[in-house]
Design an enzyme around this catalytic site. Structure first.
Site, mmCIF file in Angstrom:
data_model
loop_
_atom_site.group_PDB
_atom_site.id
_atom_site.type_symbol
_atom_site.label_atom_id
_atom_site.label_comp_id
_atom_site.label_asym_id
_atom_site.label_seq_id
_atom_site.Cartn_x
_atom_site.Cartn_y
_atom_site.Cartn_z
ATOM 1 N N GLN A 77 12.378 -47.078 -29.010
ATOM 2 C CA GLN A 77 11.275 -46.644 -28.159
ATOM 3 C C GLN A 77 11.133 -45.119 -28.129
ATOM 4 O OE1 GLN A 77 8.759 -48.118 -26.756
ATOM 5 N NE2 GLN A 77 9.354 -50.116 -27.570
ATOM 6 N N SER A 78 11.367 -44.489 -29.254
ATOM 7 C CA SER A 78 11.294 -43.032 -29.349
ATOM 8 C C SER A 78 9.882 -42.506 -29.108
ATOM 9 C CB SER A 78 11.764 -42.595 -30.737
ATOM 10 O OG SER A 78 11.412 -41.264 -31.003
ATOM 11 N N ASN A 79 9.770 -41.540 -28.195
ATOM 12 C CA ASN A 79 8.509 -40.818 -28.014
ATOM 13 C C ASN A 79 8.249 -39.881 -29.191
ATOM 14 O OD1 ASN A 79 7.883 -41.674 -25.162
ATOM 15 N ND2 ASN A 79 9.867 -40.714 -24.823
ATOM 16 N N THR A 81 9.018 -40.263 -32.402
ATOM 17 C CA THR A 81 8.474 -40.902 -33.599
ATOM 18 C C THR A 81 7.010 -41.280 -33.402
ATOM 19 O OG1 THR A 81 9.483 -42.990 -32.871
ATOM 20 C CG2 THR A 81 10.683 -41.703 -34.512
#
Length: 338
Positions: A77-79, A81
């Site tokens: 859930q990387s912001n 990326t």
């Protein structure tokens, strides 16, 4: 200090607004005035966020190198990326994203909603990897870049949080300069700036930027990595490098880096009861959404520090809202009832 010598590719709307948090301030006793600088509203590119500000200084370098593929890494859930995918789409470039298993949270839709869903919608090549959380350069990311080369592409490396990139701290030097201009309009200066820290370049850039007017140690980092010694080392190292780049005119010393380590647990990506209370309190008093991985923890830290009297009465505290709300749907089990 000379930030202007570095080319910047505009990806944001302009200076981000500063919003008074009047109801939250009153709820906490009214002795401290809380404000938020809304980096979560900084761009039309897939909700923006703090990485978009950083990417403005990386994009000119990528274009100058003739790269055709942005390659980045983060958790599922990387912001980061998601913001890299948006910038790649905006520029007409390809995008490869390595999404590692950084968070020990089980939900059947965790890898299908939120940030990762948006990245897929924007055409990124999303690659799920089982490796766990750590800070620094990752083998899976290096392997992804090599795969692009083997296919005849020209990858441009964007590490987690942009933090290990030589230019990764520049964006938030600009943040500090922007705050100073806004303070002149507001007619007062902020006594403290509260910011979430994990990979370190956001706080590092702020430390350098605010060192220019003697406020480096008024930047209060709230650790959300649950690996605070690694985070502190990385903030300090990036700040020292960035200070040299922008010709700050003085060295960054250990005392310039303030990192509160009380709010990062129980581990990276998992919220404590205090973090969940802070998320709900902020949402219900201000209509401002924070997430359980990053901003909920820094909000928890700021609220707790007000309650404990760690900000002097009359202080004006600026909360840097870095983004993160697009991940909330991945934590639907926690927030099923609000």
């Amino acid at each position: 200090m000379n930030l202007q010598r570095f080319p910047r590719y505009p990806l944001t709307f302009g200076p981000t607004p500063i919003q008074p948090l009047k109801r939250l301030s009153a709820h906490l006793g009214g002795k401290v005035d809380l404000y938020a600088k809304r980096e979560d509203c900084n761009s039309g590119l897939a909700f923006g966020g703090n990485k978009t500000r950083k990417l403005e200084y990386l994009v000119p370098d990528a274009l100058a190198q003739g790269a055709d593929t942005l390659v980045s890494i983060g958790g599922v859930q990387s912001n980061q990326t998601r913001q890299v995918a948006a910038v790649a789409a905006h520029l007409g470039m390809k995008c490869v994203l390595v999404q590692e298993h950084w968070v020990n949270y089980e939900d059947p839709v965790y890898d299908r909603v939120g940030n990762i869903q948006l990245s897929r919608m924007m055409g990124a090549d999303v690659r799920l990897v089982s490796d766990g959380f750590d800070i620094g350069i990752r083998r899976s990311w290096e392997e992804a870049m090599e795969s692009v080369r083997q296919a005849g592409g020209k990858p441009y490396p964007i590490p987690a949080g942009c933090s290990e990139h030589p230019l990764g701290g520049l964006g938030f030097v600009g943040f500090a300069e922007e705050v100073r201009a806004q303070e002149a309009q507001l007619g007062f200066k902020f006594d403290y700036v509260v910011v979430c820290s994990v990979t370190g370049s956001t706080q590092a850039g702020m430390v350098v930027g605010f060192a220019a007017d003697g406020r480096a140690d008024r930047v209060i980092g709230i650790d959300a990595s649950a690996k605070p010694e690694q985070t502190r080392e990385q903030i300090t190292r990036i700040a020292r490098h960035t200070a040299e780049l922008v010709e700050l005119g003085r060295d960054i010393v250990e005392q310039d880096v303030v990192l509160d380590t009380r709010y990062g647990g129980p581990e990276y990506g998992l919220p404590s009861d205090g973090t969940l209370e802070a998320i709900r309190l902020c949402a219900r008093l201000e209509g401002m959404l924070t997430d359980p991985v990053y901003e909920g923890k820094s909000m928890h830290g700021m609220i707790d520090k007000v309650r404990l009297g760690e900000f002097e009465p009359g202080s004006k505290v600026l909360y840097a809202h870095l983004g993160g709300a697009p991940a909330l749907s991945a934590y639907n089990g926690i927030f099923r009832n609000g």
